[in-house]
Write an enzyme that holds these catalytic residues in place. Structure first.
Site, mmCIF file in Angstrom:
data_model
loop_
_atom_site.group_PDB
_atom_site.id
_atom_site.type_symbol
_atom_site.label_atom_id
_atom_site.label_comp_id
_atom_site.label_asym_id
_atom_site.label_seq_id
_atom_site.Cartn_x
_atom_site.Cartn_y
_atom_site.Cartn_z
ATOM 1 N N ASP A 250 -30.349 -17.977 -6.994
ATOM 2 C CA ASP A 250 -29.281 -16.981 -6.852
ATOM 3 C C ASP A 250 -29.090 -16.181 -8.115
ATOM 4 O O ASP A 250 -29.539 -16.579 -9.176
ATOM 5 C CB ASP A 250 -27.952 -17.720 -6.730
ATOM 6 C CG ASP A 250 -27.663 -18.211 -5.363
ATOM 7 O OD1 ASP A 250 -26.587 -18.764 -5.227
ATOM 8 O OD2 ASP A 250 -28.496 -18.046 -4.451
ATOM 9 N N LYS A 272 -27.231 -13.021 -4.380
ATOM 10 C CA LYS A 272 -26.245 -12.287 -3.609
ATOM 11 C C LYS A 272 -25.319 -11.597 -4.583
ATOM 12 O O LYS A 272 -24.786 -12.198 -5.493
ATOM 13 C CB LYS A 272 -25.435 -13.254 -2.745
ATOM 14 C CG LYS A 272 -26.208 -13.693 -1.535
ATOM 15 C CD LYS A 272 -25.383 -14.640 -0.706
ATOM 16 C CE LYS A 272 -25.679 -16.064 -1.087
ATOM 17 N NZ LYS A 272 -24.856 -17.041 -0.439
ATOM 18 N N MET A 385 -14.325 -15.899 -7.502
ATOM 19 C CA MET A 385 -14.615 -14.571 -6.932
ATOM 20 C C MET A 385 -13.357 -13.705 -6.848
ATOM 21 O O MET A 385 -13.153 -13.010 -5.855
ATOM 22 C CB MET A 385 -15.238 -14.723 -5.531
ATOM 23 C CG MET A 385 -16.569 -15.447 -5.571
ATOM 24 S SD MET A 385 -17.321 -15.570 -3.952
ATOM 25 C CE MET A 385 -16.868 -17.216 -3.478
HETATM 26 N N1 SAH Z 1 -20.961 -22.906 -6.248
HETATM 27 C C1 SAH Z 1 -20.378 -22.244 -7.388
HETATM 28 C C2 SAH Z 1 -19.421 -21.144 -7.003
HETATM 29 C C3 SAH Z 1 -20.068 -20.007 -6.298
HETATM 30 S S1 SAH Z 1 -18.919 -18.711 -5.999
HETATM 31 C C4 SAH Z 1 -19.660 -23.286 -8.257
HETATM 32 O O1 SAH Z 1 -19.492 -24.430 -7.844
HETATM 33 O O2 SAH Z 1 -19.258 -22.928 -9.370
HETATM 34 C C5 SAH Z 1 -19.192 -17.652 -7.361
HETATM 35 C C6 SAH Z 1 -17.972 -17.627 -8.268
HETATM 36 O O3 SAH Z 1 -17.995 -18.748 -9.128
HETATM 37 C C7 SAH Z 1 -17.925 -16.457 -9.194
HETATM 38 O O4 SAH Z 1 -17.448 -15.295 -8.563
HETATM 39 C C8 SAH Z 1 -16.985 -16.959 -10.242
HETATM 40 O O5 SAH Z 1 -15.664 -16.866 -9.805
HETATM 41 C C9 SAH Z 1 -17.333 -18.414 -10.331
HETATM 42 N N2 SAH Z 1 -18.225 -18.718 -11.467
HETATM 43 C C10 SAH Z 1 -19.439 -19.303 -11.420
HETATM 44 N N3 SAH Z 1 -19.945 -19.481 -12.645
HETATM 45 C C11 SAH Z 1 -19.038 -18.993 -13.497
HETATM 46 C C12 SAH Z 1 -18.979 -18.874 -14.915
HETATM 47 N N4 SAH Z 1 -19.965 -19.321 -15.713
HETATM 48 N N5 SAH Z 1 -17.875 -18.320 -15.471
HETATM 49 C C13 SAH Z 1 -16.862 -17.874 -14.687
HETATM 50 N N6 SAH Z 1 -16.878 -17.959 -13.361
HETATM 51 C C14 SAH Z 1 -17.936 -18.505 -12.756
#
Ligand code: SAH
Length: 475
Positions: A250, A272, A385
């Site tokens: 991704d 995505k 998000m």
């Molecule tokens: N499966 C992922 C989440 C996917 S949704 C998890 O468990 O973290 C994607 C969202 O995750 C982004 O829009 C953001 O809000 C958050 N996110 C993921 N990595 C991040 C990071 N390093 N810093 C801040 N937000 C993050």
């Protein structure tokens, strides 16, 4: 080679340790783990050794060392803090041709002790010939990450099938090829994943069919890559990343995490981005099935944890419907990783007894969330998000009962060198965030715990490393 590496069988053999301190205790542990019968000679014992004595695990001679103590022993370790005593033990042992080790004194040793990775019956021993025990320990730590915990169980299973395989394959060459496939393929993965009875069945079948994979079956590893910093990968994630044939990833996966995957693996970007899906979810599901049916080991690498806002469940439903073997490796989810690196504890006895994760996706300029539940006191709300919807989010939380002064933070690219933390209140965070021109991904945290950030903020992003971390996109 400076030393002859050998593995000594000391089961039920008398072993002598001179010295009763903590260093001696560590050596005693190794000897006991290898089945030795240990006698400790020392006028006093440290707490750990005293407990071993109470538990009946060691014998103890409450005295200073004397030559006659070496009468009945197969090896000697000197671990006193008196160099003269250690030298005397060494000299007497050598005169009797007894193997002797003196802690931290290679010149007095006839054998040295390696750093060990124990996956019994598999043992990996690392030595730097005494030149740098710390280096040996570091190397050992790397091996620990690479060798699955269940490696020993795999060896035991292989052992129990040895004669059967010998009967079926008379040619040694055939046997070698057979075992190479078993020990590196899906059968081994079943053992690592704890599905041992399945593995035994598959191995029996492979022997009957004359090959471990007449029709190669691929498999899928659904792996959480964590929030971006490769230090936060699990051992299991790393191992599977290094053995997969193809990586399907991704746009949340950062370059340094991707760099940990096998160099010669194929890489397919299915990232995505909002409103610009490189590949639809159904297409990704089908792609995984197709690759696995070609016999490939497919790494489905996702940001954070695959089961938290990652649609991991949907992907494996399709796999399961198609009878493709799969395993799921949890990752550190953004909420957990980002909060830690921003210095915001998600729960706290005084401020928040609960923590809720939601997504702040905007649909027709609104968010479909249970606002009354989110506006409850004494909880932390983490919004994934949510950058675009931040103004709506703050308005709604205030409209449903939280005060405009409620602390809130938004964190950009947490855990990476590009991490930026903007803190404020529900009243002013939208303006502060807009001014800061944050780049995705960002995570929003709302609740009193955010007020601790000023004190607990420990992570200083290394701006020099920022370039390496650019989130991978379209490559
Ligand atoms: N499966 C992922 C989440 C996917 S949704 C998890 O468990 O973290 C994607 C969202 O995750 C982004 O829009 C953001 O809000 C958050 N996110 C993921 N990595 C991040 C990071 N390093 N810093 C801040 N937000 C993050």
């Amino acid at each position: 080679m400076q030393f002859l590496p050998i593995f000594l069988d000391i089961k039920n053999q008398p072993c002598t340790v001179v010295g009763g301190g903590e260093v001696a205790a560590r050596k005693v542990d190794v000897l006991l783990n290898s089945g030795g019968k240990v006698t400790v000679i020392s006028p006093e014992l440290c707490g750990a050794l005293a407990r071993q004595l109470d538990d009946g695990k060691i014998a103890h001679l409450l005295t200073h060392f004397a030559p006659e103590h070496l009468g009945q022993t197969v090896l000697v370790i000197a671990a006193t803090d008196d160099r003269a005593v250690n030298a005397q033990v060494s000299e007497l042992a050598r005169a009797r041709s007894l193997p002797v080790n003196v802690v931290d004194d290679p010149a007095l040793c006839s054998f040295i002790m390696p750093s060990v990775v124990d996956r019994s019956p598999v043992i990996v021993a690392v030595s730097t010939g005494g030149s740098s025990p710390v280096l040996a320990r570091l190397l050992r730590a790397r091996l620990e990450t690479l060798i699955p915990g269940a490696y020993g169980r795999l060896a035991t299973m292989a052992d129990s099938f040895r004669s059967k395989v010998k009967q079926h394959f008379s040619e040694p060459g055939q046997r070698r090829v057979f075992w190479e496939k078993v020990l590196q393929g899906p059968i081994a993965e079943m053992v690592y994943a704890g599905r041992e009875s399945e593995a035994v069945k598959a191995l029996e079948q492979a022997i009957e069919e004359g090959a471990p994979d007449a029709k190669p079956i691929g498999e899928v590893y659904l792996v959480g890559g964590g929030p971006g910093n490769p230090d936060l990968l699990t051992f299991r994630a790393l191992r599977l990343m290094q053995q997969a044939d193809v990586i399907v990833y991704d746009n949340l996966v950062t370059q340094p995490v991707l760099d940990m995957t096998r160099r010669d693996a194929d890489r397919i970007f299915v990232g995505k981005q909002r409103a610009n899906h490189a590949m639809r979810q159904e297409e990704i599901n089908e792609l995984l099935v197709k690759l696995a049916k070609e016999g490939k080991r497919v790494l489905r690498l996702k940001g954070g944890d695959p089961f938290i806002f990652g649609r991991g469940g949907e992907e494996i439903e399709t796999l399961s419907a198609n009878h493709i073997p799969f395993q799921v490796v949890p990752g550190i989810t953004a909420a957990s990783g980002v909060a830690s690196y921003a210095g915001i504890p998600l729960t706290h006895r005084d401020y928040a007894q609960a923590c809720v994760f939601v997504t702040g996706h905007l649909k027709d300029n609104t968010m479909d969330l249970d606002w009354d539940m989110l506006a409850r006191p004494n909880q932390t709300v983490v919004i994934y998000m949510g950058l675009l919807g931040l103004p709506v989010l703050c308005q709604q939380l205030i409209a449903h009962g939280l005060t405009a002064e409620t602390p809130a933070a938004i964190v950009q690219q947490g855990t990476t060198p590009s991490q930026r933390v903007v803190t404020g209140t529900l009243g002013n965070l939208p303006t502060l965030a807009a001014e800061a021109q944050l780049k995705p991904p960002t995570l929003i945290i709302v609740g009193k715990v955010v007020s601790l950030q000023g004190k607990l903020n420990w992570f200083v992003p290394d701006q020099a490393a920022e370039g390496n971390f650019a989130i991978t996109r379209n490559n």
